[in-house]
Design an enzyme around this catalytic site. Structure first.
Site, PDB file in Angstrom:
ATOM      1  CB  ILE A 206      -1.107  -0.079   1.259  1.00  0.00           C
ATOM      2  CG1 ILE A 206      -1.948   1.107   1.144  1.00  0.00           C
ATOM      3  CG2 ILE A 206      -0.043   0.021   2.415  1.00  0.00           C
ATOM      4  CD1 ILE A 206      -3.290   1.205   2.296  1.00  0.00           C
TER       5      ILE A 206
ATOM      6  CD  GLU B 225       6.208  -8.754   5.250  1.00  0.00           C
ATOM      7  OE1 GLU B 225       6.062 -10.055   5.661  1.00  0.00           O
ATOM      8  OE2 GLU B 225       7.192  -8.567   4.740  1.00  0.00           O
TER       9      GLU B 225
ATOM     10  CE1 TYR C 170      -1.817  -0.504   7.166  1.00  0.00           C
ATOM     11  CE2 TYR C 170       0.394  -1.045   8.151  1.00  0.00           C
ATOM     12  CZ  TYR C 170      -0.414  -0.833   6.850  1.00  0.00           C
ATOM     13  OH  TYR C 170       0.440  -0.522   5.831  1.00  0.00           O
TER      14      TYR C 170
END
Length: 150
Positions: free
Chosen positions: A70, A104, A116
């Site tokens: 991303i 990760e 996150y």
């Protein structure tokens, strides 16, 4: 501002690859990047007034999805677009009836880790000396989110 999500198709492939190259210390080759645009991967990009803001690539296997990459264009960082992309990714995973999401992240990427965590991801494991850096190696954090597939 007109925001749209599109599949990363050949039209956006090169732009997304260029953004990947800029956004990674150790980027994938063009061949690997293009392979990540085929099944079982899926990729979407976010456009603002037809300008590439960012993209993500996910890999779906059975009822699990891994966020492979991303990236937000530096010009658009800090404006909430990462959150929009991540929310879109999670929505796509729900549509795919995923139960668990994985990712990760470099331990030094505090902004991403915070994003996150805001979305409910939790630390699962720490991989020592996983990512190359200019000064050696740094740890990877493995994070997961249970969405239940509903």
């Amino acid at each position: 501002m007109d925001l749209t999500f599109n599949s990363v198709i050949p039209h956006f492939n090169q732009e997304c690859f260029d953004l990947h190259q800029l956004g990674q210390f150790s980027p994938w080759s063009k061949r690997i990047f293009e392979d990540c645009l085929t099944h079982p991967y899926f990729a979407n990009c976010l456009l603002a007034n037809n300008e590439l803001v960012g993209y993500y690539i996910g890999m779906s296997v059975l009822d699990e999805v891994t966020l492979m990459d991303i990236v937000i264009n530096k010009e658009f960082q800090g404006e909430g677009y990462g959150k929009k992309l991540l929310e879109h990714f999670i929505d796509e995973c729900n549509d795919k009836k995923a139960v668990q999401l994985w990712l990760e992240v470099r331990e030094s990427n505090e902004v991403a880790i915070h994003l996150y965590e805001q979305q409910g991801f939790v630390l699962i494991e720490q991989r020592k000396n996983y990512y190359p850096t200019a000064n050696g190696k740094e740890d990877a954090l493995i994070m997961g989110l249970y969405i239940g597939g509903f």
